[in-house]
Design a protein around this motif. Structure first.
Motif, PDB file in Angstrom:
ATOM      1  N   ALA A  67      43.410  35.615  41.917  1.00  0.00           N
ATOM      2  CA  ALA A  67      44.828  35.475  42.258  1.00  0.00           C
ATOM      3  C   ALA A  67      45.696  36.398  41.404  1.00  0.00           C
ATOM      4  O   ALA A  67      46.654  37.011  41.905  1.00  0.00           O
ATOM      5  CB  ALA A  67      45.262  34.017  42.072  1.00  0.00           C
ATOM      6  N   ARG A  68      45.361  36.519  40.122  1.00  0.00           N
ATOM      7  CA  ARG A  68      46.138  37.366  39.222  1.00  0.00           C
ATOM      8  C   ARG A  68      46.034  38.834  39.628  1.00  0.00           C
ATOM      9  O   ARG A  68      47.027  39.575  39.592  1.00  0.00           O
ATOM     10  CB  ARG A  68      45.645  37.161  37.786  1.00  0.00           C
ATOM     11  N   THR A  69      44.850  39.257  40.010  1.00  0.00           N
ATOM     12  CA  THR A  69      44.650  40.652  40.421  1.00  0.00           C
ATOM     13  C   THR A  69      45.425  40.947  41.700  1.00  0.00           C
ATOM     14  O   THR A  69      46.086  41.987  41.820  1.00  0.00           O
ATOM     15  CB  THR A  69      43.154  40.937  40.633  1.00  0.00           C
ATOM     16  N   ILE A  70      45.348  40.037  42.666  1.00  0.00           N
ATOM     17  CA  ILE A  70      46.075  40.233  43.928  1.00  0.00           C
ATOM     18  C   ILE A  70      47.579  40.312  43.666  1.00  0.00           C
ATOM     19  O   ILE A  70      48.268  41.192  44.191  1.00  0.00           O
ATOM     20  CB  ILE A  70      45.756  39.094  44.911  1.00  0.00           C
ATOM     21  N   LYS A  71      48.089  39.408  42.837  1.00  0.00           N
ATOM     22  CA  LYS A  71      49.518  39.390  42.535  1.00  0.00           C
ATOM     23  C   LYS A  71      49.947  40.679  41.839  1.00  0.00           C
ATOM     24  O   LYS A  71      51.012  41.237  42.131  1.00  0.00           O
ATOM     25  CB  LYS A  71      49.841  38.184  41.656  1.00  0.00           C
TER      26      LYS A  71
END
Length: 244
Positions: A67-71
């Motif tokens: 999720a952090r990478t996508i954000k």
């Protein structure tokens, strides 16, 4: 149904995942970045992103990391300045290798990959020199454990899989590239975990390697290529001895 690959490479790569998880996560992070840049950060609207997320989960990448990478890249798509490049070459005994890379410096990557092929293999070739020996397929690998083989096979085939094989505690499912997402999602809907789930280059035929010294050279080349930071995937058509 007929099997298309031996399990030595699968098990070898799984072992590397356990030993070098941080590097694997970094590589998958690049794939997430490219997927977000090409189709946005909503998996419901971006099938490529859904596929990469499945690959990340198969590698045990934590949901928070995903999720952090996508954000991160959804907020700044220009930061995903990676270029997709494929290299081809030869190892010992004429074994064919395909190397997929994501790089922010084409010249550096080409020089590094060429050096590895020159030092540990039989040289890097021109584009297309070995690609004709492989087919691009969806490949899903499942640990058999206590799972019912016939039930798993019928689920995969009904969802559109082309082939199903069982060997040494694993089920391998092959799909057309266009059907990969549908088959993967059908299996996910039954809460079936994956050892791996990705688009792969499957060799049409394999080169039998019986000599331990030659097998060791091939595995060294494989390891050196995979350890390169720009390299995402390494495929070859060697049929290695089980002990290797």
């Amino acid at each position: 149904m007929s099997g298309h690959s031996k399990w030595s490479t699968i098990k070898h790569k799984k072992g590397k995942t356990d030993a070098a998880r941080g590097k694997i996560f970094t590589k998958i992070g690049r794939e997430l970045a490219i997927a977000v840049k090409q189709g946005g950060g909503d998996p419901l609207m971006n099938s490529k992103l859904r596929d990469v997320i499945a690959k990340a989960k198969a590698a045990n990448m934590p949901n928070d990391n995903i999720a952090r990478t996508i954000k991160k890249y959804e907020g700044d798509a220009s930061a995903a300045n990676f270029e997709e490049i494929t290299y081809e070459g030869y190892g010992a005994a004429g074994v064919a290798f395909i190397v997929e890379a994501l790089t922010d410096n084409r010249n550096r990557s080409a020089a590094d990959i060429r050096h590895i092929f020159d030092k540990y293999g039989n040289g890097m070739g021109n584009s297309g020199c070995v690609a004709w020996m492989f087919d691009k397929k969806g490949q899903i690998v499942i640990e058999a454990e206590d799972r019912d083989e016939d039930e798993t096979m019928m689920l995969a085939l009904d969802a559109g899989a082309e082939d199903f094989a069982s060997e040494e505690g694993y089920f391998e499912i092959l799909t057309a590239q266009s059907d990969f997402s549908a088959v993967r999602e059908a299996l996910e809907a039954k809460n079936i975990p994956f050892v791996s789930a990705e688009i792969s280059m499957i060799p049409q035929n394999r080169v039998a390697v019986d000599d331990p010294e030659t097998a060791a050279k091939l595995l060294k080349l494989f390891d050196m290529l995979e350890d390169n930071d720009d390299v995402q995937n390494v495929y070859h058509n060697a049929d290695l001895p089980d002990e290797e």
